[in-house]
Scaffold this motif. Sequence first.
Motif, short mmCIF file in Angstrom:
data_model
loop_
_atom_site.label_atom_id
_atom_site.label_comp_id
_atom_site.label_asym_id
_atom_site.label_seq_id
_atom_site.Cartn_x
_atom_site.Cartn_y
_atom_site.Cartn_z
N ARG A 155 0.82 -1.20 0.00
CA ARG A 155 0.00 0.00 0.00
C ARG A 155 0.86 1.26 0.00
NH1 ARG A 155 -4.36 1.00 4.04
NH2 ARG A 155 -4.70 2.60 2.46
N LEU A 156 1.95 1.22 0.74
CA LEU A 156 2.74 2.42 0.98
C LEU A 156 3.69 2.77 -0.16
CD1 LEU A 156 3.90 4.69 2.77
CD2 LEU A 156 5.29 2.94 3.93
N LEU A 157 4.34 1.79 -0.74
CA LEU A 157 5.43 2.07 -1.68
C LEU A 157 5.02 2.91 -2.89
CD1 LEU A 157 7.51 -1.22 -1.49
CD2 LEU A 157 8.18 1.06 -0.74
N PRO A 158 3.87 2.70 -3.50
CA PRO A 158 3.51 3.60 -4.61
C PRO A 158 3.43 5.06 -4.19
CG PRO A 158 2.18 1.62 -4.67
CD PRO A 158 2.90 1.59 -3.37
N ASP A 159 2.92 5.32 -2.99
CA ASP A 159 2.87 6.70 -2.52
C ASP A 159 4.26 7.24 -2.20
OD1 ASP A 159 0.18 7.38 -2.71
OD2 ASP A 159 -0.32 6.49 -0.79
N MET A 160 5.13 6.39 -1.68
CA MET A 160 6.50 6.83 -1.43
C MET A 160 7.16 7.26 -2.74
SD MET A 160 7.98 4.23 1.51
CE MET A 160 9.43 5.20 1.94
N ALA A 161 6.96 6.46 -3.78
CA ALA A 161 7.55 6.80 -5.07
C ALA A 161 6.97 8.11 -5.61
CB ALA A 161 7.33 5.67 -6.06
N ARG A 162 5.67 8.28 -5.43
CA ARG A 162 5.01 9.49 -5.92
C ARG A 162 5.49 10.75 -5.20
NH1 ARG A 162 0.75 12.20 -3.86
NH2 ARG A 162 0.22 10.52 -2.39
N LEU A 163 5.79 10.61 -3.92
CA LEU A 163 6.13 11.76 -3.09
C LEU A 163 7.62 12.04 -3.02
CD1 LEU A 163 3.67 10.94 -0.18
CD2 LEU A 163 3.48 12.87 -1.76
N ALA A 164 8.44 11.19 -3.65
CA ALA A 164 9.89 11.32 -3.54
C ALA A 164 10.43 12.38 -4.49
CB ALA A 164 10.55 9.98 -3.83
N ALA A 165 11.29 13.23 -3.98
CA ALA A 165 12.01 14.19 -4.81
C ALA A 165 13.09 13.45 -5.60
CB ALA A 165 12.65 15.26 -3.93
N GLY A 166 13.65 14.11 -6.57
CA GLY A 166 14.77 13.52 -7.30
C GLY A 166 15.93 13.21 -6.36
N ASN A 167 16.46 12.02 -6.47
CA ASN A 167 17.56 11.54 -5.64
C ASN A 167 17.18 11.38 -4.17
OD1 ASN A 167 20.24 10.54 -5.84
ND2 ASN A 167 21.03 12.37 -4.83
N ALA A 168 15.89 11.27 -3.90
CA ALA A 168 15.43 11.09 -2.52
C ALA A 168 15.88 9.74 -1.98
CB ALA A 168 13.91 11.19 -2.46
N ILE A 169 16.01 9.68 -0.66
CA ILE A 169 16.33 8.44 0.05
C ILE A 169 15.03 7.81 0.52
CG2 ILE A 169 17.48 7.44 2.06
CD1 ILE A 169 19.37 9.94 1.96
N LEU A 170 14.83 6.54 0.20
CA LEU A 170 13.68 5.77 0.68
C LEU A 170 14.23 4.66 1.57
CD1 LEU A 170 12.98 6.91 -2.29
CD2 LEU A 170 11.11 5.25 -2.23
N ALA A 171 13.76 4.59 2.81
CA ALA A 171 14.28 3.59 3.75
C ALA A 171 13.13 2.96 4.53
CB ALA A 171 15.27 4.23 4.72
N LEU A 172 13.14 1.63 4.57
CA LEU A 172 12.07 0.88 5.23
C LEU A 172 12.65 -0.16 6.17
CD1 LEU A 172 10.71 0.55 1.77
CD2 LEU A 172 9.03 1.15 3.49
N GLU A 173 12.12 -0.20 7.38
CA GLU A 173 12.47 -1.31 8.26
C GLU A 173 11.68 -2.54 7.82
OE1 GLU A 173 12.29 -2.69 12.94
OE2 GLU A 173 12.71 -0.59 12.45
N VAL A 174 12.29 -3.72 7.93
CA VAL A 174 11.64 -4.97 7.53
C VAL A 174 11.87 -6.02 8.59
CG1 VAL A 174 11.89 -4.46 5.07
CG2 VAL A 174 13.66 -5.80 6.23
N GLY A 175 11.02 -7.03 8.58
CA GLY A 175 11.17 -8.15 9.50
C GLY A 175 12.19 -9.15 8.99
N GLN A 176 12.56 -10.06 9.87
CA GLN A 176 13.55 -11.08 9.50
C GLN A 176 13.05 -11.90 8.30
OE1 GLN A 176 14.88 -13.39 12.79
NE2 GLN A 176 16.37 -14.55 11.62
N GLY A 177 13.90 -11.99 7.28
CA GLY A 177 13.57 -12.76 6.10
C GLY A 177 12.73 -12.03 5.06
N GLN A 178 12.43 -10.74 5.29
CA GLN A 178 11.58 -10.00 4.37
C GLN A 178 12.34 -9.08 3.43
OE1 GLN A 178 8.99 -8.01 7.18
NE2 GLN A 178 7.40 -9.56 6.95
N ALA A 179 13.63 -8.94 3.62
CA ALA A 179 14.38 -7.93 2.87
C ALA A 179 14.29 -8.14 1.35
CB ALA A 179 15.84 -7.90 3.32
N ASP A 180 14.44 -9.36 0.90
CA ASP A 180 14.42 -9.61 -0.55
C ASP A 180 13.04 -9.29 -1.14
OD1 ASP A 180 17.05 -10.35 -0.56
OD2 ASP A 180 16.66 -12.51 -0.57
N ALA A 181 11.99 -9.66 -0.43
CA ALA A 181 10.65 -9.39 -0.93
C ALA A 181 10.37 -7.90 -1.01
CB ALA A 181 9.61 -10.07 -0.04
N VAL A 182 10.77 -7.17 0.01
CA VAL A 182 10.55 -5.72 0.00
C VAL A 182 11.45 -5.05 -1.04
CG1 VAL A 182 10.71 -3.60 1.38
CG2 VAL A 182 9.74 -5.68 2.38
#
Length: 286
Positions: free
Chosen positions: A225-252
């Motif tokens: 749900r969140l990632l499309p809005d993050m992409a929409r709201l990001a400035a050029g060269n913006a940093i996007l950072a998300l905490e993830v649970g164990q074993g979820q990094a590749d999927a995210v």
Amino acid sequence: MTDVAAALRDAAGRLKAAGCDTPRLDAVLLLAQALGITPDRVRLSPDMKLDADAAARFAAMLVRRAAREPVSHILGRREFWGLDFKVSPAVLDPRPDSETLVQAVLDAVPDRKAALRLVDFGTGSGCLLLALLHELPKATGLGVDASGAALDVARDNAARLGLAGRANFVLGDWGVGLAGPFDILISNPPYIETAAIAGLADDVRKHEPLSALDGGADGLDCYRRLLPDMARLAAGNAILALEVGQGQADAVAGLLASLGGVNPAGIARIHDLGGVARVVQARNTA
């Protein structure tokens, strides 16, 4: 009249029997609160006597902890990034693992004195946003949360830390209705699989908000749900950072890679002190 050493010994034994993971540490923190002194002084003062009032306060706190109420809720505060945060049952407890996200963002910022614009989705206590604003003196930030009670805690923390002038908080549904752009976009969304909630420790399952824990059947609903809005709201060269649970990094990371403007080759997986890939980070190249 008992002394500190005896009080700690008895309390730690009681909390261990109750199933607490860190009984000695819990006892030290609670006794320090009861005595109105620092935990270090408790550790260095085994012969200090407890008067009747302090003993009664300590006993009342031990009852709550033995019932698996988190120490932070009993104290009303928790340290994060060296800062003292107010906490309540309305917010997820700040955890040391989440400091990985703060450090990862700071490591990616080329100029910490720049007038950066930050947004934190699902801000809770405000710990991530406020820790970053503490380190970025000219930055401003927006914290978004679906819980009004959580936002009250976040606003209080901003005021307590002297950051209210640079932090704003709004009630919202992730990025719905927000206008950007932002230079740094962060989130620690709910990521625990629904079926795993029942197996969580009582400290978490009974005392922290379910809305901050439950990430759906596979734990990834909020990222989708969140990632499309993050992409929409990001400035050029913006940093996007998300905490993830164990074993979820590749999927995210895969979800991030599917967004327009994110270079898949530039997506980083950053490990916490326990070796878990805890943060997925990318830059918007659009």
